[in-house]
Design a protein around this motif. Structure first.
Motif, mmCIF file in Angstrom:
data_model
loop_
_atom_site.group_PDB
_atom_site.id
_atom_site.type_symbol
_atom_site.label_atom_id
_atom_site.label_comp_id
_atom_site.label_asym_id
_atom_site.label_seq_id
_atom_site.Cartn_x
_atom_site.Cartn_y
_atom_site.Cartn_z
ATOM 1 N N GLY A 169 -0.331 24.233 -7.290
ATOM 2 C CA GLY A 169 1.076 24.344 -6.946
ATOM 3 C C GLY A 169 1.926 24.863 -8.077
ATOM 4 O O GLY A 169 3.144 25.036 -7.921
ATOM 5 N N ASP A 170 1.305 25.105 -9.240
ATOM 6 C CA ASP A 170 2.070 25.549 -10.411
ATOM 7 C C ASP A 170 1.223 26.488 -11.257
ATOM 8 O O ASP A 170 0.459 26.062 -12.113
ATOM 9 N N ARG A 171 1.378 27.786 -11.011
ATOM 10 C CA ARG A 171 0.589 28.738 -11.788
ATOM 11 C C ARG A 171 1.137 28.918 -13.198
ATOM 12 O O ARG A 171 0.544 29.628 -14.005
ATOM 13 N N GLU A 172 2.259 28.301 -13.509
ATOM 14 C CA GLU A 172 2.825 28.359 -14.859
ATOM 15 C C GLU A 172 2.460 27.115 -15.668
ATOM 16 O O GLU A 172 3.035 26.879 -16.732
ATOM 17 N N LYS A 173 1.546 26.319 -15.179
ATOM 18 C CA LYS A 173 1.166 25.092 -15.873
ATOM 19 C C LYS A 173 0.796 25.395 -17.326
ATOM 20 O O LYS A 173 -0.001 26.299 -17.589
ATOM 21 N N PRO A 174 1.352 24.666 -18.290
ATOM 22 C CA PRO A 174 0.971 24.866 -19.700
ATOM 23 C C PRO A 174 -0.359 24.178 -19.995
ATOM 24 O O PRO A 174 -0.453 22.958 -19.973
ATOM 25 N N SER A 223 -3.879 23.433 -22.431
ATOM 26 C CA SER A 223 -4.014 22.902 -23.789
ATOM 27 C C SER A 223 -3.850 24.002 -24.833
ATOM 28 O O SER A 223 -4.026 25.191 -24.556
ATOM 29 N N ASP A 224 -3.505 23.593 -26.049
ATOM 30 C CA ASP A 224 -3.342 24.555 -27.144
ATOM 31 C C ASP A 224 -4.638 25.323 -27.391
ATOM 32 O O ASP A 224 -4.612 26.527 -27.683
ATOM 33 N N GLU A 225 -5.778 24.634 -27.288
ATOM 34 C CA GLU A 225 -7.072 25.293 -27.502
ATOM 35 C C GLU A 225 -7.277 26.410 -26.488
ATOM 36 O O GLU A 225 -7.657 27.535 -26.845
ATOM 37 N N VAL A 226 -7.001 26.121 -25.231
ATOM 38 C CA VAL A 226 -7.177 27.120 -24.184
ATOM 39 C C VAL A 226 -6.196 28.274 -24.354
ATOM 40 O O VAL A 226 -6.555 29.444 -24.186
ATOM 41 N N HIS A 227 -4.962 27.984 -24.711
ATOM 42 C CA HIS A 227 -3.989 29.053 -24.913
ATOM 43 C C HIS A 227 -4.415 29.980 -26.053
ATOM 44 O O HIS A 227 -4.184 31.194 -25.994
ATOM 45 N N ALA A 228 -5.037 29.426 -27.088
ATOM 46 C CA ALA A 228 -5.520 30.255 -28.194
ATOM 47 C C ALA A 228 -6.617 31.202 -27.708
ATOM 48 O O ALA A 228 -6.659 32.378 -28.103
ATOM 49 N N HIS A 229 -7.488 30.716 -26.839
ATOM 50 C CA HIS A 229 -8.550 31.559 -26.291
ATOM 51 C C HIS A 229 -7.976 32.593 -25.324
ATOM 52 O O HIS A 229 -8.450 33.738 -25.273
ATOM 53 N N MET A 230 -6.980 32.201 -24.552
ATOM 54 C CA MET A 230 -6.324 33.157 -23.660
ATOM 55 C C MET A 230 -5.738 34.323 -24.451
ATOM 56 O O MET A 230 -5.844 35.486 -24.039
ATOM 57 N N ASP A 263 -14.456 28.460 -16.972
ATOM 58 C CA ASP A 263 -13.741 27.475 -16.151
ATOM 59 C C ASP A 263 -12.409 27.064 -16.791
ATOM 60 O O ASP A 263 -11.385 26.966 -16.107
ATOM 61 N N ARG A 264 -12.424 26.802 -18.076
ATOM 62 C CA ARG A 264 -11.220 26.289 -18.741
ATOM 63 C C ARG A 264 -10.245 27.389 -19.132
ATOM 64 O O ARG A 264 -9.027 27.191 -19.077
ATOM 65 N N VAL A 265 -10.770 28.549 -19.558
ATOM 66 C CA VAL A 265 -9.893 29.586 -20.115
ATOM 67 C C VAL A 265 -9.492 30.627 -19.073
ATOM 68 O O VAL A 265 -8.328 31.025 -18.989
ATOM 69 N N TRP A 266 -10.415 31.065 -18.260
ATOM 70 C CA TRP A 266 -10.094 32.056 -17.221
ATOM 71 C C TRP A 266 -9.465 31.294 -16.056
ATOM 72 O O TRP A 266 -10.012 31.241 -14.958
ATOM 73 N N ASN A 267 -8.312 30.751 -16.283
ATOM 74 C CA ASN A 267 -7.760 29.734 -15.412
ATOM 75 C C ASN A 267 -6.702 30.281 -14.467
ATOM 76 O O ASN A 267 -6.215 31.406 -14.620
#
Length: 227
Positions: free
Chosen positions: A66-71, A73-80, A109-113
């Motif tokens: 329901g929220d594609r803008e969900k923030p 984790s910092d780790e995942v954002h770094a990989h993104m 699973d975690r990064v290509w989110n």
């Protein structure tokens, strides 16, 4: 020619999915990175195990439909960010059960989110190119290889890369990755041959390196043609 003209203009993210730095997978990733650098890419080498990436899903990185803008984790954002910064992504991994190992699957699973890699009318990863270098213990003449290639193509190219907007996805299946040849017979028995050694072993791995190099060079050449 100025220093600016000599600087790489494109970036390749090379992702290694193996728990040992002395593995043939890690060796292949290093050689692929060297070939990409020789072709003018700036290489970002991501060794998932060495960098301590945890492939297990958690509540912070669980997608919220329901929220594609969900923030996340910092780790995942770094990989993104590392994916966004790359023009091409090259994943190097051993084939487990005709699929990727848990380390790579968990990274996807975690990064290509949701909201990042998919779930938008204009994909953020659109136009990027993907090369999957899959190391298999099966011998090149094993009947299982044809089916393995098809399964990997469907799963990795159609099910992941194209779904996330990549303009090209290539699966390079590198057979004969084991010192001891192995195959499963018609009765389901695993047949393991004698380990090669000496000149025969050197020739086997020289041929393996050649095939891996050719896959990378073909991938690079296809981008130049497309440009």
């Amino acid at each position: 020619m100025t220093q600016h003209d000599n600087s790489p203009s494109r970036t390749a993210l090379v992702v290694v999915a193996h728990h040992r730095t002395d593995s043939l997978t890690a060796h292949t990733a290093r050689r692929a990175a060297a070939r990409l650098e020789a072709a003018g890419y700036r290489v970002d080498l991501l060794d998932l195990h060495a960098e301590g990436f945890n492939p297990r899903m958690n509540t912070s990185d669980q997608p919220d439909w329901g929220d594609r803008e969900k923030p996340y984790s910092d780790e995942v954002h770094a990989h993104m960010r590392r994916i966004l910064d790359a023009d091409v992504v090259v994943a190097v991994f051993p084939v487990y059960w005709q699929s990727v190992p848990a380390l790579l699957k968990g990274w996807i699973d975690r990064v290509w989110n949701y909201g990042f890699a998919y779930g938008r009318s204009k994909p953020r990863l659109a136009g990027k190119r993907m090369l999957w270098l899959a190391l298999a213990g099966a011998t090149s003449d094993d009947p299982v290889v044809e089916g393995m290639q098809a399964v990997l193509e469907t799963n990795l190219s159609e099910g992941i890369a194209y779904y996330c907007g990549f303009s090209q996805s290539t699966v390079g299946l590198l057979t004969d990755a084991e010192e001891r040849p192995q195959r499963v017979d018609a009765e389901g028995n695993l047949l393991v041959g004698e380990a090669v050694s000496g000149a025969e072993r050197e020739a086997q791995y020289a041929d393996f390196d050649r095939r891996a190099r050719e896959l990378v060079e073909k991938f690079v050449a296809e981008e130049r043609v497309g440009a």
